[in-house]
Design an enzyme around this catalytic site. Structure first.
Site, PDB file in Angstrom:
ATOM      1  N   TYR A 160     -33.363  55.199 -12.167  1.00  0.00           N
ATOM      2  CA  TYR A 160     -34.751  54.745 -12.211  1.00  0.00           C
ATOM      3  C   TYR A 160     -35.700  55.916 -11.987  1.00  0.00           C
ATOM      4  O   TYR A 160     -36.686  56.080 -12.720  1.00  0.00           O
ATOM      5  CB  TYR A 160     -34.975  53.668 -11.153  1.00  0.00           C
ATOM      6  CG  TYR A 160     -36.407  53.190 -11.046  1.00  0.00           C
ATOM      7  CD1 TYR A 160     -36.954  52.367 -12.015  1.00  0.00           C
ATOM      8  CD2 TYR A 160     -37.216  53.581  -9.979  1.00  0.00           C
ATOM      9  CE1 TYR A 160     -38.266  51.925 -11.933  1.00  0.00           C
ATOM     10  CE2 TYR A 160     -38.526  53.152  -9.883  1.00  0.00           C
ATOM     11  CZ  TYR A 160     -39.048  52.328 -10.857  1.00  0.00           C
ATOM     12  OH  TYR A 160     -40.357  51.908 -10.767  1.00  0.00           O
ATOM     13  N   LYS A 164     -38.608  57.602 -14.600  1.00  0.00           N
ATOM     14  CA  LYS A 164     -40.035  57.748 -14.298  1.00  0.00           C
ATOM     15  C   LYS A 164     -40.466  59.211 -14.373  1.00  0.00           C
ATOM     16  O   LYS A 164     -41.595  59.504 -14.783  1.00  0.00           O
ATOM     17  CB  LYS A 164     -40.345  57.152 -12.926  1.00  0.00           C
ATOM     18  CG  LYS A 164     -40.229  55.630 -12.877  1.00  0.00           C
ATOM     19  CD  LYS A 164     -41.143  54.951 -13.882  1.00  0.00           C
ATOM     20  CE  LYS A 164     -41.130  53.437 -13.748  1.00  0.00           C
ATOM     21  NZ  LYS A 164     -42.048  52.771 -14.714  1.00  0.00           N
TER      22      LYS A 164
END
Length: 237
Positions: A160, A164
């Site tokens: 994750y 980002k």
């Protein structure tokens, strides 16, 4: 002319709150939702609050779905808010996190965001002041992640987090490409928001989480581009 805004993942959580707040400020909202029935249910709620909105089936991992969504937006589009996201790391150590999980993170958070942006960019380019707002996260900050004193350094969500970080790079490069045009591109850190996405218990309400995005989407003259910020100010890349 009414400002028209497309929000991906707008049928719940931060996406719905953005739809509500921007709609109450007079914007016409396209509620992007992977599940059309959920999108239509969200529109019913928004209309009950006197917001003008339309549900648009949009799965950011399906190129044909994105193209079809664009075909449903037959008039102007002023703002694109790339809000849809996923996190499937489940606190797994980076040495043990499966490639399948990492690919899921990237397919939605990065590749999906790019696909949506590229498909809708032609509409934004002809808007008087097109705006692209990418919902990122401070957990993708390389500076914060490398600082041993931060909670981000200790977080086990490398898939994750990397997705980002990639979103942040795309934001920087697209903003540079579009410099001198009428389109601005910015990334926003909502923080740990108390929604089902974050597993609940976040230290920011959804209203605080969307506040910076609402500012960027409603400012009369937006000169910021290529920035990464939250309601408290600039976030380090």
């Amino acid at each position: 002319m009414t400002i028209k805004t497309l929000i991906t993942g707008a049928d719940r959580g931060m996406g719905y709150e953005l739809a509500l707040e921007l709609g109450l400020k007079g914007q016409y909202i396209y509620v992007g939702s992977r599940n059309l029935a959920r999108g239509q249910a969200a529109v019913t709620q928004l209309e009950a609050a006197s917001v003008q909105a339309q549900a648009v089936q949009l799965d950011v991992t399906d190129h044909e779905s994105i193209v079809a969504a664009k075909a449903n937006i037959t008039t102007n589009l002023d703002i694109l808010i790339n809000n849809a996201g996923i996190a499937v790391d489940h606190e797994t150590k980076p040495s043990e996190l499966s490639l399948a999980a990492i690919r899921q993170d990237f397919n939605v958070n990065y590749f999906g965001l790019i696909d949506v942006t590229q498909v809708f960019l032609p509409l934004l380019k002809v808007a008087p002041a097109g705006r692209i707002i990418n919902i990122s996260s401070a957990v993708g900050s390389l500076m914060l992640a490398s600082d041993t004193s931060t909670s981000i350094h200790k977080l086990q969500a490398s898939g994750y987090q990397a997705s980002k970080s990639a979103v942040n790079m795309f934001t920087i490069k697209l903003a540079a490409e579009l410099e001198g045009t009428s389109v601005t591109v910015n990334a926003v850190n909502p923080g740990w928001v108390d929604t089902s996405f974050g597993g609940g218990g976040g230290n920011r309400t959804v209203q605080v989480g969307v506040a910076r995005t609402v500012e960027l989407a409603t400012s009369d003259v937006l000169t910021d581009s290529g920035t990464f910020s939250d309601i408290d100010g600039i976030v380090p890349w």
